[in-house]
Design an enzyme around this catalytic site. Structure first.
Site, short mmCIF file in Angstrom:
data_model
loop_
_atom_site.label_atom_id
_atom_site.label_comp_id
_atom_site.label_asym_id
_atom_site.label_seq_id
_atom_site.Cartn_x
_atom_site.Cartn_y
_atom_site.Cartn_z
N THR A 111 -3.96 5.11 7.21
CA THR A 111 -2.93 4.68 6.27
C THR A 111 -1.96 5.82 5.97
O THR A 111 -2.38 6.89 5.54
CB THR A 111 -3.61 4.20 4.97
OG1 THR A 111 -4.45 3.10 5.29
CG2 THR A 111 -2.60 3.79 3.93
N CYS A 137 0.87 -1.18 0.00
CA CYS A 137 0.00 0.00 0.00
C CYS A 137 0.90 1.23 0.00
O CYS A 137 1.72 1.41 0.90
CB CYS A 137 -0.88 -0.01 1.25
SG CYS A 137 -1.79 1.52 1.47
N HIS A 169 -12.67 6.00 -3.06
CA HIS A 169 -11.71 5.07 -2.47
C HIS A 169 -12.03 3.63 -2.90
O HIS A 169 -11.12 2.80 -3.00
CB HIS A 169 -11.71 5.21 -0.95
CG HIS A 169 -10.37 4.95 -0.35
ND1 HIS A 169 -9.20 5.46 -0.89
CD2 HIS A 169 -9.98 4.20 0.72
CE1 HIS A 169 -8.18 5.04 -0.17
NE2 HIS A 169 -8.62 4.27 0.80
N TYR A 176 -9.31 0.94 -5.16
CA TYR A 176 -8.92 -0.45 -4.95
C TYR A 176 -8.92 -1.26 -6.25
O TYR A 176 -8.30 -2.33 -6.31
CB TYR A 176 -9.83 -1.11 -3.90
CG TYR A 176 -9.48 -0.75 -2.48
CD1 TYR A 176 -9.04 0.52 -2.14
CD2 TYR A 176 -9.59 -1.69 -1.46
CE1 TYR A 176 -8.72 0.85 -0.84
CE2 TYR A 176 -9.26 -1.36 -0.14
CZ TYR A 176 -8.83 -0.08 0.16
OH TYR A 176 -8.51 0.23 1.45
N CYS A 228 -4.94 -0.13 -7.15
CA CYS A 228 -3.78 -0.46 -6.31
C CYS A 228 -3.67 -1.97 -6.04
O CYS A 228 -2.59 -2.54 -6.13
CB CYS A 228 -3.82 0.32 -5.01
SG CYS A 228 -5.23 -0.02 -3.94
N GLU A 263 -6.96 -5.08 4.43
CA GLU A 263 -7.33 -3.77 3.87
C GLU A 263 -8.29 -3.95 2.70
O GLU A 263 -9.22 -3.15 2.51
CB GLU A 263 -6.07 -3.03 3.42
CG GLU A 263 -6.31 -1.58 3.02
CD GLU A 263 -5.01 -0.89 2.67
OE1 GLU A 263 -4.26 -0.55 3.61
OE2 GLU A 263 -4.72 -0.72 1.48
N CYS A 274 -3.22 7.57 -1.84
CA CYS A 274 -4.53 7.75 -2.50
C CYS A 274 -5.60 8.26 -1.56
O CYS A 274 -6.55 8.90 -2.00
CB CYS A 274 -4.96 6.46 -3.17
SG CYS A 274 -4.91 5.04 -2.11
N GLU A 300 -0.18 1.83 9.06
CA GLU A 300 -1.39 2.37 9.64
C GLU A 300 -1.10 2.82 11.06
O GLU A 300 -0.20 2.28 11.70
CB GLU A 300 -2.53 1.34 9.66
CG GLU A 300 -3.30 1.20 8.35
CD GLU A 300 -2.56 0.39 7.31
OE1 GLU A 300 -1.74 -0.46 7.71
OE2 GLU A 300 -2.78 0.61 6.10
#
Lengths: 490, 103
Positions: A190, A99, A292, A296, A299, A455, A103, A257
């Protein structure tokens, strides 16, 4: 001006961000072996933007200043921009297998930009103007911003104002002439430690009784009263081992995180973007979540590309690449991964302009995208583990492979024995085989599994949150009419 | 006057071939080509403040999604596959002196 990765890392050193880990304050968190890989990930987002080979995805022309900026600070101006966002995220996932954390800020920028426009339209406030000034500052200085949404939430059965402890949702504690005092926390943040700034949004839609919790604002990461407690990851202390390399699987990169605490933090008026207009909390949440959930579809696909490549290499190294079931598993992994990508591209292609002018994804398709992300990565890692074999989790340490301690009757060392019994196809060295298996371990169940597995399940909202949105957006009444027409029902 | 050629890459999210190697291959071919024509040329990463005789957009797949409207160019040539070459440039010699194709 665009920063390089090195300049970004140096810029972090100028911050006085308060970071705690294992019960202690970490003074030099920039060089801490458990934090550094996540900083390296963000540095990649800077370095790729400088490289002509990647700049088309990594940069954009600012709609505010007309200058070239990092796409992570961009307001999407078209469906093409939305698609390039997804492609950029796939690229960053491929380059880091982790990650890369940037973003959340980008998704927050776009959600807050369009929502503040509509708040001002209704209430005559100046939040949009505040936000545009703020984003201009972020773009011009090429900063990383943590878009922070998730409150601790306490008893899930209770609304924010009903919680026994009022701080379990971040709230406005005091309204002053020059700004507000806020108190509370944001969980699972994050990249928060690696961010120059924090952009806060409410976590759920709210009613009038929760007015004090309807708040959006920005603060510097080292603002008075802000501190962070680092979140543990599976196998994280391997990074603390001396000369750790192969056993890390991914030595260079990782995610991060933390719990971010706001201990009576003052926010000046010019950095406030929502203050009590509870009827817009839901819009901000929905828009951020939509972006968001689109993210996904980029990413995780990029990380999936690395997993598929690693599984294919493991098959080569094991001498099993020609087995038909192995070939079929690679096909299945590819199919699953590209399905996620299809969803990311689809919700972008169906994007539309908001009243403020930036582009929003198609909410239904973005939620379908994320719903698939809650499932497919789990199947992808299951297939990867199947291909890799049990050695992925039973292999001795790198130190054993390199040990010269004599254990055999003929003078063999531990290293000799490990290299003898873990050799496989002659096309690879035992070390290369060990490296690729450790990489898979890292993503499937090690420190990077935080980003690729859990995640994928809970990030950008847990599966049920998407199902609620799919139910709202599903257009079932129209579908009933279609069925009636075909069936001849009047 | 030197022939100015700009190169623009797509962002490379899932390239089907090595775009950097392709750029080198194109540069080498053009070097041979313009040398034979005794014509000077410059090739560079595209800039918005330049005007190019040719802008070569190297896309990693058939979509070739790189944006290039921001550049000034007489002709835009897209490379979408490892076998593609900017053959349009070879017509340059015909524009100049009508000689037979060299490459």
């Amino acid at each position: 001006m665009l920063m390089t990765g090195t300049e970004y890392i140096e810029s972090l050193r100028k911050l006085n961000t308060r970071v705690y880990m294992f019960g202690e304050k970490i003074e030099n968190w920039v060089d801490h072996p458990m934090i550094k890989p996540s900083i390296n990930c963000l540095a990649v987002t800077y370095d790729l933007a400088q490289d002509p080979e990647y700049a088309d995805l990594m940069t954009a022309k600012s709609s505010i200043t007309g200058e070239k900026i990092n796409r992570f600070a961009h307001l999407h101006q078209s469906s093409e921009d939305l698609k390039k966002k997804v492609k950029m995220q796939r690229l960053c996932g491929q380059k880091t297998a982790s990650c890369f954390q940037r973003c959340v800020g980008m998704d927050a920028f776009n959600a807050v930009f369009s929502t503040t426009f509509e708040i001002d339209e209704k209430y005559g406030t100046h939040y949009h103007e505040n936000f545009v000034k703020y984003l201009k500052y972020i773009q011009e200085n090429d900063l990383v911003v943590d878009g922070a949404m998730t409150d601790p939430k306490g008893d899930r059965a209770l609304a924010p104002h009903q919680q026994k402890d009022p701080d379990l949702f971040l709230r406005i504690k005091e309204v002053r002439e020059d700004g507000i005092i806020v108190r509370g926390a944001k969980c699972h943040q994050t990249g928060s430690i690696n961010s120059h700034e924090h952009l806060i949004m409410p976590t759920i839609a709210m009613k009038e009784e929760d007015k004090a919790y309807a708040v959006s604002f920005a603060v510097e990461s080292d603002a008075e009263g802000v501190y962070m407690i680092y979140g543990r990851q599976s196998c994280d202390t391997r990074k603390m081992e001396e000369n750790a390399d192969v056993d890390l699987g991914n030595k260079q990169f990782g995610g991060q995180e933390a719990l971010v605490v706001f201990d009576d933090v003052f926010v000046p008026n010019e950095r406030v973007f929502l203050c009590g207009e509870y009827d817009f909390a839901g819009m901000m949440v929905e828009r951020f979540a939509g972006y968001h959930r689109q993210s996904y579809g980029g990413c995780k696909v990029g990380v999936g590309d690395v997993i598929i490549g690693a599984a294919a290499l493991a098959a080569d190294y094991n001498g099993a690449a020609k087995a038909s079931h192995v070939k079929d598993k690679i096909i299945e992994m590819t199919h699953l991964n590209e399905t996620l990508y299809c969803c990311g591209i689809a919700c972008s292609t169906e994007g539309y302009a908001t009243k403020a002018g930036n582009y929003q994804i198609d909410l239904l398709l973005a939620n379908v995208c994320k719903q698939n992300v809650t499932r497919y990565p789990y199947e992808i890692v299951r297939l990867a583990e199947d291909i890799a074999g049990g050695l992925m989790v039973t292999m001795p340490s790198e130190k054993d492979f390199k040990s010269d301690t004599v254990v055999g009757k003929e003078g063999e060392t531990i290293g000799d024995i490990c290299n003898k019994y873990f050799a496989a196809a002659p096309t690879c060295s035992t070390e290369d085989r060990m490296r690729i298996l450790r990489l898979l371990e890292n993503i499937c169940l090690g420190s990077s599994a935080v980003g690729y597995r859990t995640e994928s399940l809970h990030g950008a909202g847990s599966p049920q949150a998407q199902r609620i949105m799919i139910a709202r957006q599903g257009n079932i009444s129209e579908k009933k009419e279609l069925a009636k027409a075909i069936a001849g029902i009047k | 006057m030197d022939i100015l050629i700009g190169i623009k890459f797509c962002g490379g999210c899932n390239p089907r071939y090595d775009r950097k190697l392709k750029k080198e291959e194109i540069e080498n071919k053009l070097f041979t080509f313009f040398k034979a024509l005794k014509t000077q040329f410059n090739i560079e990463h595209a800039r918005e403040d330049a005007h190019y005789k040719y802008l070569i957009v190297i896309g990693g797949c058939s979509t070739c999604c790189a944006s290039y409207d921001q550049y000034k160019a007489d002709k835009v040539i897209k490379i979408k596959d490892i076998s593609d070459m900017p053959i349009e440039i070879y017509s340059f010699q015909e524009e100049q002196n009508g000689v037979e194709e060299i490459l």
